[in-house]
Design an enzyme around this catalytic site. Structure first.
Site, PDB file in Angstrom:
ATOM      1  N   CYS A 110       5.167   6.321   3.401  1.00 41.61           N
ATOM      2  CA  CYS A 110       6.523   6.103   2.908  1.00 41.61           C
ATOM      3  C   CYS A 110       6.491   5.534   1.483  1.00 41.61           C
ATOM      4  CB  CYS A 110       7.274   5.214   3.897  1.00 41.61           C
ATOM      5  SG  CYS A 110       9.059   5.302   3.763  1.00 41.61           S
ATOM      6  N   HIS A 111       6.940   4.284   1.287  1.00 42.11           N
ATOM      7  CA  HIS A 111       6.894   3.632  -0.018  1.00 42.11           C
ATOM      8  C   HIS A 111       5.562   2.916  -0.257  1.00 42.11           C
ATOM      9  CE1 HIS A 111      11.250   4.189   0.406  1.00 42.11           C
ATOM     10  NE2 HIS A 111      11.341   4.033  -0.898  1.00 42.11           N
TER      11      HIS A 111
END
Length: 182
Positions: A107-108
């Site tokens: 994800c991030h």
């Protein structure tokens, strides 16, 4: 053969992106430890609100990459943004690359890899909102559920966790990757 895996996180990590890999790795009979700049516990972000608290096993000052077989970097918007500003966290991440050990970010989570300066020339994926940041740092961004590049495992979102977990286990079983680099 027993393995030890570090999961680096701080307040605001996406709960599923820590919990799912942690449980999957422990199902292999391996040990996971949550490493954080903070001691005590850290609070998860679950969908659109704060989630559960998770016990920190070791602070960054107590941890060394030499003690682990691999590193997991959960996402969430808050977590990687805080970690990438921590010199200790960035140094800890870089140690895994220097030691040619598997690193997995979802994800991030790959935002921290930018600050560790380990994405130039690497193939990876991430949450779409940080795609351009990764490209600007020299990464070859690919829109797939999981991308593996010489011990570096990346995925886009919690929907990709089954593929992410499976590839993470494969890379840990393979051990050190001579082409893993910083």
């Amino acid at each position: 053969m027993s393995k030890r895996i570090a999961i680096l996180a701080t307040h605001g990590f996406e709960e599923s992106e820590l919990k799912s890999p942690k449980e999957f790795l422990e199902q292999q009979g391996w040990t996971t430890e949550i490493i954080s700049p903070e001691s005590g516990s850290i609070k998860a972000w679950a969908d659109k609100d704060w989630g559960k608290e998770y016990k920190v096993d070791k602070t960054l000052s107590q941890a060394s990459a030499a003690d682990y077989n691999a590193l997991v970097l959960p996402g969430g918007v808050i977590n990687p943004d805080k970690l990438r500003l921590s010199e200790d966290a960035v140094a800890f991440i870089k140690q895994f690359f220097d030691q040619k050990k598997p690193v997995a970010a979802i994800c991030h989570g790959p935002q921290t890899l930018i600050n560790a300066r380990v994405v130039d020339g690497r193939e990876l994926t991430s949450y779409p909102s940080i795609k351009q940041d990764l490209i600007n740092a020299g990464a070859n961004w690919i829109d797939k559920e999981v991308v593996v590049d010489n011990g570096l495992v990346t995925s886009r979102t919690p929907d990709d966790l089954p593929a992410f977990n499976k590839k993470l286990v494969e890379e840990i079983k393979e051990g050190k990757h001579e082409l893993q680099h910083s």
